[in-house]
Design a protein around this motif. Sequence first.
Motif, short mmCIF file in Angstrom:
data_model
loop_
_atom_site.label_atom_id
_atom_site.label_comp_id
_atom_site.label_asym_id
_atom_site.label_seq_id
_atom_site.Cartn_x
_atom_site.Cartn_y
_atom_site.Cartn_z
N ASN A 241 -109.91 -62.15 -84.01
CA ASN A 241 -111.16 -61.21 -83.86
C ASN A 241 -111.42 -60.86 -82.46
OD1 ASN A 241 -114.16 -60.33 -83.66
ND2 ASN A 241 -114.52 -61.24 -85.64
N PHE A 242 -111.53 -59.55 -82.03
CA PHE A 242 -111.63 -59.26 -80.62
C PHE A 242 -112.71 -59.67 -80.08
CE2 PHE A 242 -112.80 -56.42 -77.12
CZ PHE A 242 -111.60 -56.29 -76.70
N VAL A 243 -113.98 -59.88 -80.82
CA VAL A 243 -115.30 -60.38 -80.11
C VAL A 243 -115.21 -61.74 -79.86
CG1 VAL A 243 -117.80 -60.38 -80.73
CG2 VAL A 243 -116.45 -58.54 -81.11
N ARG A 244 -114.77 -62.64 -80.91
CA ARG A 244 -114.71 -64.02 -80.64
C ARG A 244 -113.51 -64.36 -79.62
NH1 ARG A 244 -119.68 -64.33 -82.29
NH2 ARG A 244 -119.85 -63.59 -84.38
N LEU A 245 -112.47 -63.53 -79.56
CA LEU A 245 -111.51 -64.08 -78.78
C LEU A 245 -111.42 -63.69 -77.41
CD1 LEU A 245 -108.75 -65.46 -79.12
CD2 LEU A 245 -107.63 -63.51 -79.35
N TYR A 246 -112.09 -62.53 -77.16
CA TYR A 246 -111.99 -61.89 -75.71
C TYR A 246 -113.69 -61.63 -75.28
CZ TYR A 246 -107.37 -60.91 -76.71
OH TYR A 246 -105.78 -60.93 -77.13
N VAL A 247 -114.51 -61.32 -76.19
CA VAL A 247 -115.81 -60.98 -75.51
C VAL A 247 -116.40 -62.25 -75.30
CG1 VAL A 247 -117.93 -59.73 -75.83
CG2 VAL A 247 -115.71 -58.72 -76.42
N ARG A 248 -116.51 -63.13 -76.41
CA ARG A 248 -117.00 -64.46 -76.34
C ARG A 248 -118.63 -64.50 -75.44
NH1 ARG A 248 -112.69 -67.96 -73.27
NH2 ARG A 248 -112.60 -66.43 -72.01
N ASN A 249 -119.62 -63.71 -76.37
CA ASN A 249 -120.93 -63.71 -75.65
C ASN A 249 -121.07 -63.23 -74.26
OD1 ASN A 249 -121.70 -64.68 -78.20
ND2 ASN A 249 -121.60 -66.89 -77.67
N ASN A 250 -119.90 -62.45 -73.87
CA ASN A 250 -120.11 -62.04 -72.56
C ASN A 250 -119.64 -60.53 -72.48
OD1 ASN A 250 -120.40 -61.75 -69.61
ND2 ASN A 250 -118.62 -62.74 -69.24
N PRO A 251 -120.27 -59.48 -73.18
CA PRO A 251 -119.85 -58.27 -73.19
C PRO A 251 -120.22 -57.67 -71.70
CG PRO A 251 -121.81 -58.44 -74.41
CD PRO A 251 -121.45 -60.03 -74.04
N ASP A 252 -119.26 -56.76 -71.98
CA ASP A 252 -119.54 -55.74 -70.34
C ASP A 252 -119.48 -54.33 -70.58
OD1 ASP A 252 -116.43 -54.61 -69.11
OD2 ASP A 252 -116.46 -56.18 -70.77
N LEU A 253 -120.00 -53.70 -70.00
CA LEU A 253 -119.80 -52.04 -69.75
C LEU A 253 -118.99 -51.52 -68.81
CD1 LEU A 253 -123.78 -51.27 -70.64
CD2 LEU A 253 -121.87 -51.61 -72.04
N TYR A 254 -118.63 -52.52 -67.87
CA TYR A 254 -117.75 -51.90 -66.91
C TYR A 254 -116.33 -51.23 -67.62
CZ TYR A 254 -114.67 -51.79 -62.85
OH TYR A 254 -113.79 -51.48 -61.86
N GLY A 255 -115.63 -51.90 -68.44
CA GLY A 255 -114.79 -51.62 -69.00
C GLY A 255 -114.78 -50.43 -70.06
N PRO A 256 -115.70 -50.42 -70.83
CA PRO A 256 -115.82 -49.23 -71.72
C PRO A 256 -116.31 -47.88 -71.03
CG PRO A 256 -116.74 -51.18 -72.67
CD PRO A 256 -116.32 -51.63 -71.43
N PHE A 257 -117.14 -48.06 -69.84
CA PHE A 257 -117.60 -46.82 -69.17
C PHE A 257 -116.28 -46.06 -68.36
CE2 PHE A 257 -118.77 -44.76 -65.12
CZ PHE A 257 -119.70 -43.91 -65.73
N TRP A 258 -115.31 -46.82 -67.82
CA TRP A 258 -114.44 -46.29 -67.06
C TRP A 258 -113.19 -45.95 -67.87
CZ3 TRP A 258 -115.28 -44.02 -62.87
CH2 TRP A 258 -116.22 -44.99 -61.90
N ILE A 259 -113.05 -46.69 -69.07
CA ILE A 259 -112.05 -46.28 -70.13
C ILE A 259 -112.59 -44.75 -70.64
CG2 ILE A 259 -111.27 -46.78 -72.41
CD1 ILE A 259 -111.31 -49.57 -71.64
N CYS A 260 -113.63 -44.78 -71.08
CA CYS A 260 -114.13 -43.29 -71.46
C CYS A 260 -113.94 -42.32 -70.50
CB CYS A 260 -115.48 -43.52 -71.96
SG CYS A 260 -115.79 -44.75 -73.48
N ALA A 261 -114.43 -42.49 -69.29
CA ALA A 261 -114.33 -41.64 -68.23
C ALA A 261 -112.82 -41.07 -67.88
CB ALA A 261 -114.90 -42.10 -67.01
N THR A 262 -111.80 -42.13 -67.92
CA THR A 262 -110.47 -41.99 -68.01
C THR A 262 -110.14 -41.06 -69.05
OG1 THR A 262 -110.23 -43.87 -66.68
CG2 THR A 262 -108.23 -43.08 -67.25
#
Length: 306
Positions: free
Chosen positions: A106-127
């Motif tokens: 599970n991506f949320v349980r394995l990588y996010v772990r109650n610490n979501p960020d908007l840095y990655g999604p924002f710049w990925i969408c902009a790129t």
Amino acid sequence: MAAADDLRFQEFDDAESLLAVNREATTISIEDPGSKSHKPRRVAREKDDDHSLIGDTDSDKTELLAGQKKSAPFWTFEYYQTFFDVETYQVLDRIKGSILPWPGKNFVRLYVRNNPDLYGPFWICATLVFAIAISGNISSFLLCLGRPSHRYVPEFSKVTLAATAIYSYAWLVPLTLWGFLLWRNSRVMNVVSYSFLEIVCVYGYSLFVFIPAAVLWIIPSESVRWLSILVAMCLSGSVLVLTFWPAVRDDHRRIALATVTVIITLHVLLAVGCKEYFFDVQDITDPARSVGNLAGNKTALAAKPQ
């Protein structure tokens, strides 16, 4: 009454000199509390070894207790600054997890772990927005190159359209899915409800694989373009399915299947829509349309008053 000298503290000789006088005397060794024995040190060293093997749990506890800290008001800069407080290695790990999905992970349980960020999604969408817009313009330029009947005109509107499509998908779809999961969680207790930021984080990182795919769309070959888009859709779609299927699988069978179907359908529509709209070269590659357009231009020039 005892004399004053009897009440004073006296210094005694060493135990060896006392035993030399009286061999039958019994001695008791009292160690200094400040001195440490070797056994506790060995136990402490073993505990340190166990922590090195198991892993330091302080970071996990900090992440779990992070949500209990008092957050700043939403109208302050500090409130939004926390959403971009992420380390570089965390972003890289999440990108790797988005392009290398593994069954049962599970991506949320394995990588996010109650610490979501908007840095990655924002710049990925902009790129991704600039990758689609620039690749679309370069593709049109390459197709017009060497064709006297066609004149290349940069389409800057592709940037605006790509930004509208990508950011709408990365924000409105997670918002709708978050509301749906909350509604189903109120009716079915077994339904897992992710936070809104966690869903945005999953959708944002799942779009990373489309960046190299959009670059490959520059190649004037429909087979290469469709192959790259199919690979990108399978990888990113697998991340979404592996993340949200465990959240709805305990719901009614039809509702769970319908939810996953809608998620996949919207994902496919975004990918195919971007490819077909921003890389639609039918008017240039179709000889009949090219001749028709050229004839129409000549007719218009002939009918134009001098």
